[in-house]
Design an enzyme around this catalytic site. Structure first.
Site, PDB file in Angstrom:
ATOM      1  N   ASP A 156       8.911   9.815  -7.656  1.00  0.00           N
ATOM      2  CA  ASP A 156       8.992   9.038  -6.418  1.00  0.00           C
ATOM      3  C   ASP A 156       9.961   7.874  -6.590  1.00  0.00           C
ATOM      4  OD1 ASP A 156       8.368   8.705  -3.745  1.00  0.00           O
ATOM      5  OD2 ASP A 156       6.673   7.379  -4.143  1.00  0.00           O
ATOM      6  N   VAL A 168      -2.004  -2.139  -3.594  1.00  0.00           N
ATOM      7  CA  VAL A 168      -1.533  -2.919  -4.740  1.00  0.00           C
ATOM      8  C   VAL A 168      -1.760  -4.401  -4.452  1.00  0.00           C
ATOM      9  CG1 VAL A 168       0.380  -3.405  -6.299  1.00  0.00           C
ATOM     10  CG2 VAL A 168       0.225  -1.171  -5.164  1.00  0.00           C
ATOM     11  N   ALA A 185       0.854  -1.181   0.000  1.00  0.00           N
ATOM     12  CA  ALA A 185       0.000   0.000   0.000  1.00  0.00           C
ATOM     13  C   ALA A 185       0.887   1.226   0.000  1.00  0.00           C
ATOM     14  CB  ALA A 185      -0.933  -0.005   1.209  1.00  0.00           C
ATOM     15  N   LYS A 231      -3.220  -1.917  -9.077  1.00  0.00           N
ATOM     16  CA  LYS A 231      -3.226  -0.839  -8.097  1.00  0.00           C
ATOM     17  C   LYS A 231      -4.605  -0.205  -8.078  1.00  0.00           C
ATOM     18  CE  LYS A 231      -0.482   2.875  -6.265  1.00  0.00           C
ATOM     19  NZ  LYS A 231       0.842   3.511  -6.308  1.00  0.00           N
TER      20      LYS A 231
END
Length: 215
Positions: free
Chosen positions: A137, A29, A23, A43
């Site tokens: 990210d 996910v 998560a 997801k």
């Protein structure tokens, strides 16, 4: 990988969900499987995002952009439904631990392995940037160590470069402390250099076992 919990869905689209993979800030996910037996990662975004007026428009745009990412070192987008009650996206499943898990269990990687990791992830980012995306990210949990090399995953907060900002609708900076670039922390405009800064932080972590910044 964990068993499904009582509040987890059992099917999403045409996929039967088998296990919970993890998560994050955008959603949960799951390990899923098609009727033909193909294994995928599904997801499912958090419900509160679906309630935001501009979320679906952004999600449509980001899925279209992510579909353009083609590369050996990324997990491809296979399917998605941004118009579902709870939007979701399915990507290729990578059978392997994350870089974070590998470091936790075995310690820092040998220098030769770090160099190979860097080469693969640099190629992955070139594919992302060639599609006019920023990942935003890049961090150890988003790097999976597959038998054939590293895979960069989770374009859940990737944004098309045009009009990209570093803040969410709530005004919070997007990224992961310890691996964010200075411009992310300061909520300044982002460029591909942002992802390269994060890549450097990830490689420093791989080589030493410690993030270069504490928070």
């Amino acid at each position: 990988m964990r068993p499904l919990e009582p509040d987890d869905p059992r099917t999403i689209g045409d996929y039967r969900l088998l296990r919970r993979l993890g998560a994050g800030g955008m959603g949960r996910v799951y390990l899923g499987r098609t009727t033909g037996g193909r294994t995928v990662a599904v997801k499912v975004v958090h419900p509160h995002f679906a309630e935001q007026p501009d979320f679906r428009h952004r999600f449509h745009r980001e899925i279209a952009a992510a579909r353009r990412v083609q590369g050996t070192w990324t997990a491809p987008v296979l399917d998605a439904d941004p118009d579902a009650t709870i939007p979701w996206i399915a990507t290729g499943y990578v059978a392997g631990p994350s870089l974070a898990q590998a470091i936790d269990h075995h310690g820092p990687l040998p220098l030769r392995t770090v160099r190979a990791l860097g080469a693969g992830l640099a190629e992955a980012l070139r594919a992302v940037h060639s599609a006019d995306l920023l990942h935003r990210d890049v961090k150890p949990p988003n790097v999976l160590l597959a038998p054939d090399g590293p895979k960069l995953i989770d374009f859940g907060i990737a944004r098309a470069r045009e009009g990209t900002t570093t803040v969410t609708a709530t005004g919070a900076a997007v990224g992961s402390p310890g691996f964010m670039s200075p411009e992310q922390v300061l909520a300044q405009p982002l460029t591909p250099a942002t992802d390269l800064f994060s890549l450097g932080a990830v490689l420093a972590y791989a080589a030493t076992g410690n993030a270069p910044f504490t928070g």
